[in-house]
Motif scaffolding. Structure first.
Motif, PDB file in Angstrom:
ATOM      1  N   LEU A 175      67.298  56.271  44.227  1.00  0.00           N
ATOM      2  CA  LEU A 175      66.618  57.417  43.628  1.00  0.00           C
ATOM      3  C   LEU A 175      66.210  58.407  44.738  1.00  0.00           C
ATOM      4  CD1 LEU A 175      63.668  55.451  41.563  1.00  0.00           C
ATOM      5  CD2 LEU A 175      65.595  56.885  40.662  1.00  0.00           C
ATOM      6  N   GLU A 176      66.078  58.102  45.918  1.00  0.00           N
ATOM      7  CA  GLU A 176      65.805  59.177  46.887  1.00  0.00           C
ATOM      8  C   GLU A 176      67.122  60.113  46.962  1.00  0.00           C
ATOM      9  OE1 GLU A 176      64.799  56.863  50.323  1.00  0.00           O
ATOM     10  OE2 GLU A 176      62.576  56.789  49.683  1.00  0.00           O
ATOM     11  N   ASP A 177      68.416  59.265  47.002  1.00  0.00           N
ATOM     12  CA  ASP A 177      69.583  60.101  47.204  1.00  0.00           C
ATOM     13  C   ASP A 177      69.868  60.853  45.994  1.00  0.00           C
ATOM     14  OD1 ASP A 177      70.239  59.143  49.606  1.00  0.00           O
ATOM     15  OD2 ASP A 177      71.528  57.279  48.654  1.00  0.00           O
ATOM     16  N   ALA A 178      69.408  60.411  44.598  1.00  0.00           N
ATOM     17  CA  ALA A 178      69.358  61.194  43.511  1.00  0.00           C
ATOM     18  C   ALA A 178      68.529  62.403  43.501  1.00  0.00           C
ATOM     19  CB  ALA A 178      69.330  60.194  42.212  1.00  0.00           C
ATOM     20  N   GLU A 179      67.237  62.293  44.080  1.00  0.00           N
ATOM     21  CA  GLU A 179      66.407  63.391  44.051  1.00  0.00           C
ATOM     22  C   GLU A 179      66.802  64.462  44.739  1.00  0.00           C
ATOM     23  OE1 GLU A 179      61.919  64.415  45.735  1.00  0.00           O
ATOM     24  OE2 GLU A 179      62.917  62.480  46.438  1.00  0.00           O
ATOM     25  N   ALA A 180      67.609  64.184  46.107  1.00  0.00           N
ATOM     26  CA  ALA A 180      68.196  65.087  47.037  1.00  0.00           C
ATOM     27  C   ALA A 180      69.277  65.788  46.037  1.00  0.00           C
ATOM     28  CB  ALA A 180      68.815  64.537  48.235  1.00  0.00           C
ATOM     29  N   ALA A 181      70.028  65.080  45.346  1.00  0.00           N
ATOM     30  CA  ALA A 181      71.158  65.586  44.621  1.00  0.00           C
ATOM     31  C   ALA A 181      70.731  66.463  43.516  1.00  0.00           C
ATOM     32  CB  ALA A 181      72.271  64.520  44.113  1.00  0.00           C
ATOM     33  N   LEU A 182      69.613  65.868  42.651  1.00  0.00           N
ATOM     34  CA  LEU A 182      69.205  66.632  41.533  1.00  0.00           C
ATOM     35  C   LEU A 182      68.606  68.146  42.092  1.00  0.00           C
ATOM     36  CD1 LEU A 182      67.443  63.981  39.437  1.00  0.00           C
ATOM     37  CD2 LEU A 182      69.618  65.438  38.883  1.00  0.00           C
ATOM     38  N   ALA A 183      67.965  68.006  43.372  1.00  0.00           N
ATOM     39  CA  ALA A 183      67.170  69.221  44.013  1.00  0.00           C
ATOM     40  C   ALA A 183      68.252  70.235  44.316  1.00  0.00           C
ATOM     41  CB  ALA A 183      66.440  68.738  45.241  1.00  0.00           C
ATOM     42  N   GLY A 184      69.565  69.613  44.595  1.00  0.00           N
ATOM     43  CA  GLY A 184      70.395  70.395  45.223  1.00  0.00           C
ATOM     44  C   GLY A 184      71.025  71.078  44.054  1.00  0.00           C
ATOM     45  N   LEU A 185      71.574  70.458  42.863  1.00  0.00           N
ATOM     46  CA  LEU A 185      72.197  70.993  41.667  1.00  0.00           C
ATOM     47  C   LEU A 185      71.268  71.669  40.588  1.00  0.00           C
ATOM     48  CD1 LEU A 185      74.808  68.125  41.446  1.00  0.00           C
ATOM     49  CD2 LEU A 185      75.055  70.364  42.462  1.00  0.00           C
ATOM     50  N   GLU A 186      70.309  71.141  40.293  1.00  0.00           N
ATOM     51  CA  GLU A 186      69.438  71.585  39.277  1.00  0.00           C
ATOM     52  C   GLU A 186      68.119  72.742  39.546  1.00  0.00           C
ATOM     53  OE1 GLU A 186      67.822  68.219  37.107  1.00  0.00           O
ATOM     54  OE2 GLU A 186      69.922  67.594  36.472  1.00  0.00           O
ATOM     55  N   SER A 187      67.589  72.386  40.965  1.00  0.00           N
ATOM     56  CA  SER A 187      66.614  73.617  41.138  1.00  0.00           C
ATOM     57  C   SER A 187      67.156  75.067  41.445  1.00  0.00           C
ATOM     58  CB  SER A 187      65.896  73.205  42.296  1.00  0.00           C
ATOM     59  OG  SER A 187      66.678  73.382  43.417  1.00  0.00           O
ATOM     60  N   GLY A 188      68.527  75.207  41.643  1.00  0.00           N
ATOM     61  CA  GLY A 188      68.854  76.334  41.822  1.00  0.00           C
ATOM     62  C   GLY A 188      69.506  77.123  40.644  1.00  0.00           C
TER      63      GLY A 188
END
Length: 585
Positions: A175-188
């Motif tokens: 989940l921590e890896d997923a959070e980082a990936a989601l933050a990178g791909l979705e928040s921008g």
């Protein structure tokens, strides 16, 4: 399925959704009950809610046969929604509808009461930690990254019993890896977000700095020209200045310099443009690499992400209902096959929510098996009751309370009573008193209350002061006919009226109950025992009202007028009432 096949979606709404979301995405939003997506597309929240209620409630919404029944339903959902722990949970509550079978009602009750018991068993510190986790979820407006962050936060609370057990099964590392990936791909949005890759962030910062310098090449030239003697010194001074201002490697700056330039100004401008182009290309290439890497991480973590989204959404919904159930001390109703609507120590949710004093009521129509003290035990077997008694005696509130209990039960939610025994009905006809002798009002009322009881299926009739819509003589005849029709059709009914004497003899399986005013308080307020007395006619006791008017009369003439009324209703009764209330001039 087409968008316009859903209730409430006409050509304009269809075109709006198709333009904003696309047809497939709009249908998915309707099918999944996604209020937020419809609202974001431009549909007013109230309309979106109604569309989704019909899409998911279907024929079960036919339970609400009258406007007053629908108002009770909407007001109940409004109160339940006040206990939502997230906006998404609030949206799910707003589209809760009655269920279509007792088995479905029992299943939802099981989940709500399990959540209530779990929540009740937590200490204040644990509850606070859980609420903080959901507040964080809400702070980023929902979505997958919110769910992942909430799942991680819930794990950190250490709460893992009851409905929280699934949280402990999550792989925190994934989940921590997923959070980082989601933050990178979705928040921008269309670009990899900040913080996803240090080198990418560094390149972007350098590009922004170079573009800032490019906007004022004259200032740059002025800064590097001072002290520079000859072309070579100017080039060296310029390279060091740009590298110092932008953190770009000095070698990269030199590579961007043109071999020849018309003059110093052109040299500065051409170098900065070339350097910006070079960095822009580097950003795009790095972003592509990072995006592909993060997409791989997400693909691998997809099952864990989906589980987090589902678990967090379901937890938020369950906890919202649990908090409502706990706040109002709600209990499980008992569903039976035979016709009955019975409650022990029932309380009106609307009054409790407003902070008003509430006297619990025990009441029933139909054949019941309620466990209750004999002094307040309702008769068993009468499917219809005529409820009489004092003005402001709580008769309408009793009808509303029965409506609340039946609606909550059929939505699969616990009810505000120590015990409740209900049968599943197909129609609730709740009609409040609407004072008007307009012929149109009479006709519209008859159209709303008669067809449901004549249709096949089970009906619960809760009708308040039917006589208010026509003259007393005709009202008594019509009400007697409505009571008889309710009995003949095997329905359940409670009818509030002041015309009980004119309804005799009542049909078999019907009875008369009464609510009584006990007198006036020392403050000359009407004192009422709101618990009905069974198989007896309640009285309006106008002497109590006249007594108060006499006591509060502002001048001699006014008091004389009220004393004339006292003689009409029985002067001795008025004087006795005033004495009991310890009234003195």
């Amino acid at each position: 399925m087409r968008l316009e096949d859903y209730w409430g979606i006409g050509p304009k709404t269809r075109d709006l959704l198709a333009a904003e979301l696309g047809v497939d995405a709009a249908i998915e939003a309707v099918e999944t009950g996604d209020v937020r997506t419809l609202v974001d597309a431009g549909i007013p929240r109230g309309r979106a809610t109604r569309i989704l209620r019909h899409a998911h409630g279907g024929e079960a919404m036919d339970l609400l046969a009258t406007r007053d029944a629908r108002n009770v339903y909407k007001d109940l959902l409004g109160i339940v929604g006040d206990y939502a722990v997230t906006e998404s949970a609030g949206d799910r509550i707003r589209i809760l509808t009655p269920l279509d079978s007792a088995d479905a009602m029992r299943a939802r009750l099981d989940s709500v009461l399990e959540a209530r018991d779990t929540w009740a068993g937590l200490d204040e510190a644990s509850r606070s930690a859980v609420m903080d986790a959901f507040d964080a979820y809400e702070s980023v407006a929902g979505g997958r990254i919110s769910a992942v962050r909430t799942a991680l936060a819930l794990q950190e609370t250490g709460v893992d019993e009851g409905i929280f057990a699934p949280v402990s099964d999550f792989d925190a590392g994934a989940l921590e890896d997923a959070e980082a990936a989601l933050a990178g791909l979705e928040s921008g949005g269309d670009r990899v977000g900040e913080g996803a890759d240090d080198r990418l962030d560094e390149l972007r910062t350098q590009l922004a700095s170079v573009e800032d310098l490019s906007a004022t090449p004259g200032d740059v030239l002025e800064a590097v020209r001072s002290g520079a003697r000859g072309t070579d010194e100017l080039r060296d001074s310029f390279a060091r200045h740009v590298a110092g201002e932008t953190a770009v490697d000095i070698g990269r700056v030199r590579e961007a310099m043109p071999g020849e330039a018309a003059d110093a100004s052109a040299f500065v401008g051409e170098t900065l443009r070339a350097l910006a182009d070079d960095l822009r290309t580097a950003v795009e290439e790095r972003e592509q690499d990072v995006s592909e890497r993060l997409a791989g991480v997400l693909e691998e973590a997809e099952p864990e992400i989906d589980a987090a989204v589902e678990t967090v959404d379901n937890l938020a919904f369950a906890l919202s209902l649990a908090r409502f159930a706990l706040a109002f001390d709600l209990t499980r109703p008992r569903f039976v096959d035979h016709q009955v609507a019975g409650v022990v120590e029932a309380r009106n949710v609307f009054l409790e929510d407003a902070g008003d004093s509430v006297q619990p009521i025990t009441y029933a129509v139909g054949e019941h098996d309620l466990t209750v003290a004999s002094a307040t035990a309702p008769p068993s077997g009468d499917r219809v009751a005529v409820l009489t008694g004092a003005n402001s005696g709580g008769k309408t509130t009793l009808l509303e309370t029965l409506c609340q209990v039946q609606l909550l039960a059929q939505m699969g939610l616990p009810v505000p009573a120590d015990d409740a025994e209900v049968s599943v009905v197909d129609t609730i006809v709740f009609h409040r008193r609407h004072a008007s002798f307009n012929a149109g009002v009479l006709e519209s009322t008859l159209r709303s209350v008669v067809p449901p009881v004549t249709d096949e299926g089970r009906a619960l009739m809760l009708v308040d002061e039917f006589e208010a819509i026509t003259e007393p003589g005709s009202a008594a005849d019509l009400l007697h006919g409505l009571v008889s029709l309710t009995v003949d059709k095997g329905a359940l009914g409670v009818f509030v009226t002041h015309l009980a004497d004119d309804l005799e003899p009542l049909p078999e399986q019907a009875r008369t109950d009464g609510i009584f005013a006990e007198g006036l308080t020392t403050d000359l307020e009407l004192e009422v025992d709101y618990q009905p007395r069974f198989e007896t006619v309640g009285r309006s006791t106008p002497e109590f009202i006249v007594s108060r008017l006499v006591a509060n009369a502002g001048d001699h003439a006014e008091r004389a007028g009220y004393e004339t009324l006292a003689e009409a209703v029985g002067e001795s009764a008025v004087q006795r009432t005033l004495a009991d209330a310890r009234w003195t001039e």
